[in-house]
Design an enzyme around this catalytic site. Structure first.
Site, PDB file in Angstrom:
ATOM      1  N   HIS A 195      -5.187 -33.124  17.580  1.00  0.00           N
ATOM      2  CA  HIS A 195      -4.089 -33.967  18.074  1.00  0.00           C
ATOM      3  C   HIS A 195      -2.928 -33.132  18.578  1.00  0.00           C
ATOM      4  O   HIS A 195      -1.823 -33.635  18.751  1.00  0.00           O
ATOM      5  CB  HIS A 195      -3.636 -34.927  16.966  1.00  0.00           C
ATOM      6  CG  HIS A 195      -4.737 -35.862  16.576  1.00  0.00           C
ATOM      7  ND1 HIS A 195      -4.962 -37.046  17.217  1.00  0.00           N
ATOM      8  CD2 HIS A 195      -5.721 -35.727  15.652  1.00  0.00           C
ATOM      9  CE1 HIS A 195      -6.024 -37.641  16.678  1.00  0.00           C
ATOM     10  NE2 HIS A 195      -6.508 -36.852  15.732  1.00  0.00           N
TER      11      HIS A 195
ATOM     12  N   LYS B 235       0.845  -1.199   0.000  1.00  0.00           N
ATOM     13  CA  LYS B 235       0.000   0.000   0.000  1.00  0.00           C
ATOM     14  C   LYS B 235       0.885   1.256   0.000  1.00  0.00           C
ATOM     15  O   LYS B 235       0.701   2.158  -0.793  1.00  0.00           O
ATOM     16  CB  LYS B 235      -0.911  -0.030   1.231  1.00  0.00           C
ATOM     17  CG  LYS B 235      -1.800   1.176   1.369  1.00  0.00           C
ATOM     18  CD  LYS B 235      -2.789   1.008   2.509  1.00  0.00           C
ATOM     19  CE  LYS B 235      -3.482   2.328   2.807  1.00  0.00           C
ATOM     20  NZ  LYS B 235      -4.479   2.226   3.859  1.00  0.00           N
TER      21      LYS B 235
ATOM     22  N   GLU C 232      -5.058  -6.660  14.617  1.00  0.00           N
ATOM     23  CA  GLU C 232      -4.540  -5.335  14.230  1.00  0.00           C
ATOM     24  C   GLU C 232      -5.673  -4.301  14.283  1.00  0.00           C
ATOM     25  O   GLU C 232      -5.438  -3.118  14.511  1.00  0.00           O
ATOM     26  CB  GLU C 232      -3.913  -5.379  12.820  1.00  0.00           C
ATOM     27  CG  GLU C 232      -2.990  -4.203  12.551  1.00  0.00           C
ATOM     28  CD  GLU C 232      -2.115  -4.375  11.313  1.00  0.00           C
ATOM     29  OE1 GLU C 232      -0.937  -4.761  11.446  1.00  0.00           O
ATOM     30  OE2 GLU C 232      -2.605  -4.119  10.199  1.00  0.00           O
TER      31      GLU C 232
ATOM     32  N   GLY D 107      -4.914  -1.767   4.986  1.00  0.00           N
ATOM     33  CA  GLY D 107      -4.106  -2.909   4.539  1.00  0.00           C
ATOM     34  C   GLY D 107      -4.786  -4.239   4.802  1.00  0.00           C
ATOM     35  O   GLY D 107      -4.843  -5.115   3.937  1.00  0.00           O
ATOM     36  N   ARG D 108      -5.334  -4.415   5.994  1.00  0.00           N
ATOM     37  CA  ARG D 108      -5.935  -5.711   6.345  1.00  0.00           C
ATOM     38  C   ARG D 108      -7.324  -5.905   5.727  1.00  0.00           C
ATOM     39  O   ARG D 108      -7.950  -6.936   5.927  1.00  0.00           O
ATOM     40  CB  ARG D 108      -5.973  -5.885   7.858  1.00  0.00           C
ATOM     41  CG  ARG D 108      -6.633  -4.742   8.610  1.00  0.00           C
ATOM     42  CD  ARG D 108      -6.272  -4.799  10.092  1.00  0.00           C
ATOM     43  NE  ARG D 108      -6.735  -3.646  10.850  1.00  0.00           N
ATOM     44  CZ  ARG D 108      -6.069  -2.519  10.984  1.00  0.00           C
ATOM     45  NH1 ARG D 108      -4.906  -2.359  10.379  1.00  0.00           N
ATOM     46  NH2 ARG D 108      -6.548  -1.528  11.711  1.00  0.00           N
TER      47      ARG D 108
ATOM     48  N   LYS E  84       9.139  -0.705  14.262  1.00  0.00           N
ATOM     49  CA  LYS E  84       9.693  -0.409  12.930  1.00  0.00           C
ATOM     50  C   LYS E  84      10.796   0.645  13.044  1.00  0.00           C
ATOM     51  O   LYS E  84      11.862   0.530  12.436  1.00  0.00           O
ATOM     52  CB  LYS E  84       8.609   0.170  12.008  1.00  0.00           C
ATOM     53  CG  LYS E  84       7.592  -0.815  11.509  1.00  0.00           C
ATOM     54  CD  LYS E  84       6.683  -0.121  10.485  1.00  0.00           C
ATOM     55  CE  LYS E  84       5.451  -0.920  10.154  1.00  0.00           C
ATOM     56  NZ  LYS E  84       4.514  -0.214   9.301  1.00  0.00           N
TER      57      LYS E  84
ATOM     58  N   GLU F 251      10.465  -4.530   4.703  1.00  0.00           N
ATOM     59  CA  GLU F 251      10.582  -5.946   4.313  1.00  0.00           C
ATOM     60  C   GLU F 251      10.284  -6.108   2.819  1.00  0.00           C
ATOM     61  O   GLU F 251      11.004  -6.788   2.080  1.00  0.00           O
ATOM     62  CB  GLU F 251       9.582  -6.806   5.108  1.00  0.00           C
ATOM     63  CG  GLU F 251       9.853  -6.882   6.595  1.00  0.00           C
ATOM     64  CD  GLU F 251       9.155  -5.778   7.393  1.00  0.00           C
ATOM     65  OE1 GLU F 251       8.871  -4.697   6.818  1.00  0.00           O
ATOM     66  OE2 GLU F 251       8.914  -5.992   8.593  1.00  0.00           O
TER      67      GLU F 251
HETATM   68  O1  F6P Z   1       2.858  -2.763   9.823  1.00  0.00           O
HETATM   69  C1  F6P Z   1       1.533  -3.025   9.652  1.00  0.00           C
HETATM   70  C2  F6P Z   1       1.087  -2.721   8.257  1.00  0.00           C
HETATM   71  O2  F6P Z   1       1.006  -1.350   8.083  1.00  0.00           O
HETATM   72  C3  F6P Z   1      -0.215  -3.404   7.940  1.00  0.00           C
HETATM   73  O3  F6P Z   1      -1.303  -2.718   8.377  1.00  0.00           O
HETATM   74  C4  F6P Z   1      -0.106  -3.562   6.472  1.00  0.00           C
HETATM   75  O4  F6P Z   1      -1.031  -4.503   6.004  1.00  0.00           O
HETATM   76  C5  F6P Z   1       1.320  -4.001   6.344  1.00  0.00           C
HETATM   77  O5  F6P Z   1       2.010  -3.223   7.297  1.00  0.00           O
HETATM   78  C6  F6P Z   1       1.931  -3.836   4.989  1.00  0.00           C
HETATM   79  O6  F6P Z   1       1.920  -2.515   4.558  1.00  0.00           O
HETATM   80  P1  F6P Z   1       2.140  -2.115   3.050  1.00  0.00           P
HETATM   81  O7  F6P Z   1       1.061  -2.738   2.237  1.00  0.00           O
HETATM   82  O8  F6P Z   1       2.096  -0.625   3.017  1.00  0.00           O
HETATM   83  O9  F6P Z   1       3.485  -2.629   2.618  1.00  0.00           O
END
Ligand code: F6P
Length: 550
Positions: A386, A209, A355, A269-270, A514, A215
């Protein structure tokens, strides 16, 4: 904004009094007294069935819970969300994932005076066109070969939804295409996927987003470097596309913005699996199936928006959760999908629910005063049985469970599905009924166990029961039913957030780590060892540096 704290509302206090009575109930007795309990305590919507009869509730409980929902203004907040109001007030954003799944022409909602429907349809058109070209072999790799592998690089909402849905809709996948997901910054993740794909036939989707997530950006850079060991700069456009709200960063990364699929800040995002973040899904299962997935969610949206609270599936599910969390103090909720393809559903719900509602401050900036989101966890049945079900049956904590079952399988292997469903239904029955001392004694006597052994075994073999669960039934696992199921949980999460009075749509809690990670990353690379942290963190940094040098 609420003017009264949750615990001071008349409805909450009435529920507290009611709980003093209800705490003495056993569900066994409730079922014995109410032969029609299933009819009274199950609801159907969008093709799904929610059976909530195996909860410690009576009809009084439900009407008091409904009063709580009304007193907390759930309906008004719901209408504000669907109407495009900026209910995510800490980020000044509307919350309109529901607009992503509204049929063409049916969405009249505006944000800042701008209709969102036409933008949504334009991006869907782009997805349809692109997915069609990749699937039918018109879009090819740099040596002219057809695309065989799609690698989605993203994390959080830009990963969990696509991975969960692509896995769940496995049966609908294009025979030539495989979807892979790289999320973790741990290089083992990328390395493992790259070792399985061919640069000539791989399409990378960089899904973020913000397009600034550490990452994802590092994984994307490393994937690009890997690609450039085979193809040329000019070939990148055939192999890298982006999904983002941030065209500037996409261009800066070197992806042609013609190959960018946008979405908007009013999609959290979620909640973004319905947006272009679902591109990998449309590629894998085709645009028609992706549309059916959106339609299933829309059907649940309509139900949530239009059904009276008393027969509103997400509202009921949310209120049962509130009853368990705030009156019985259940600290977690276990998700038990009895379908192998739903194996990532618990992980998906962890982000969606935790979240969203892992908050302790209300919309007016004061502490909530009650417990909010429970821990969400789980695994597929029958595997969980199990592993951790022992604790669920006889442990000291009472953990509510959501059983999710699919009535019709798509495999033709005889007997498996009956055994699977038998296990699912048996577990919810066992959690509800338990096995009392009289039953255990009779069993042991039948087996000829002597009195001394019997008395020793009795407490170990007794199950209290009275452990609550919901059962959600899907007729089949299809794009449509999956869309409805996810939307059900989205709206459940929304209703609980509304009752707790929190903002379910921001996520400031993930920021601190972060920021600190960026500082420590710099220190790990530096020569000097400045010891800027606490003793534990300094020592861990020093050990990592020693290991690098060794
Ligand atoms: O760190 C949490 C978050 O902001 C989530 O809400 C989001 O889904 C995820 O990181 C990834 O963010 P992006 O789509 O901006 O890379």
């Amino acid at each position: 904004m609420h003017t009264t704290a949750l615990t001071d509302t008349a409805a909450f206090q009435a529920l507290q009094q009611h709980h003093a009575q209800a705490a003495g109930w056993h569900m066994r007795d409730l079922f014995a007294q109410q032969p029609d309990r299933f009819e009274r305590m199950s609801v159907r919507a969008a093709g799904l069935l929610l059976d909530y009869s195996k909860n410690r509730v009576g009809s009084d409980t439900l009407s008091l819970l409904m009063s709580l929902a009304r007193e907390r203004g759930v309906e008004a907040l719901r209408d504000a969300m669907f109407g495009g109001e900026k209910i995510n007030f800490t980020e000044h954003r509307a919350v309109l994932h529901t607009a992503l799944r509204a049929p063409a022409g049916a969405c009249t909602v505006q944000v800042d005076g701008q209709q969102v429907g036409p933008d949504v349809q334009a991006v869907l058109g782009h997805i349809r066109d692109f997915a069609g070209r990749v699937r039918d072999g018109q879009w090819r790799g740099y040596t002219g070969r057809e695309i065989t592998d799609i690698v989605n690089i993203g994390i959080g909402g830009s990963f969990l939804g696509p991975q969960m849905v692509c896995t769940a809709l496995h049966d609908y996948a294009h025979a030539r295409l495989k979807a892979h997901f790289v999320s973790n910054v741990d290089g083992h993740d990328l390395h493992e996927v790259l070792s399985r794909v061919d640069p000539e036939t791989t399409l990378f989707i960089v899904a973020s987003k913000t397009f600034t997530t550490q990452e994802t950006m590092l994984n994307a850079k490393s994937a690009r470097a890997w690609f450039l060991r085979h193809g040329k700069e000019a070939d990148l456009a055939r192999h890298f596309v982006a999904v983002s709200t941030n065209a500037t960063e996409v261009a800066a990364f070197g992806i042609d913005t013609a190959n960018m699929f946008p979405f908007w800040d009013w999609v959290g995002g979620r909640y973004s699996v319905w947006s272009a973040i679902g591109l990998s899904i449309a590629l894998l299962v085709g645009f028609d199936n992706f549309s059916a997935f959106l339609a299933g969610a829309h059907e649940m949206d309509r139900h949530f928006r239009e059904a009276p609270l008393e027969t509103n599936m997400p509202v009921i599910q949310a209120l049962i959760g509130i009853w368990n969390r705030n009156f019985y103090n259940s600290e977690s909720l276990s998700i038990a999908p009895y379908h192998q393809w739903l194996r990532y559903f618990p992980a998906y719900l962890q982000q969606l629910d935790m979240e969203s509602n892992g908050k302790r401050i209300t919309r007016d900036g004061t502490p909530v005063g009650v417990a909010t989101c429970p821990f969400i966890w789980g695994d597929v049945g029958t595997n969980g049985q199990h592993a951790f079900f022992q604790l669920l049956h006889q442990g000291t904590d009472v953990t509510p469970i959501d059983f999710i079952a699919v009535l019709k399988p798509t495999h033709g292997i005889a007997e498996h599905h009956d055994v699977l469903l038998a296990n699912c239904f048996a577990q919810s029955e066992a959690f509800m009924r338990g096995k009392d001392a009289g039953e255990v004694r009779a069993d042991l006597q039948r087996q000829g166990v002597d009195d001394a052994e019997l008395n020793a075994l009795l407490p170990h073999k007794t199950f209290d029961g009275n452990r609550p669960s919901n059962t959600i039934l899907l007729p089949e696992l299809t794009p449509k039913s999956l869309g409805s199921l996810i939307a059900l949980y989205e709206h459940k999460t929304f209703v609980q957030g509304a009752i707790w009075g929190i903002n379910s749509f921001d996520q400031w809690g993930v920021e601190l780590g972060k920021v600190l990670a960026k500082t420590i990353h710099g220190e790990l690379k530096a020569e000097a060892n400045p010891a800027l942290h606490d003793a534990s963190t300094n020592a861990l940094i020093a050990l990592a540096k020693q290991a690098r040098q060794a």
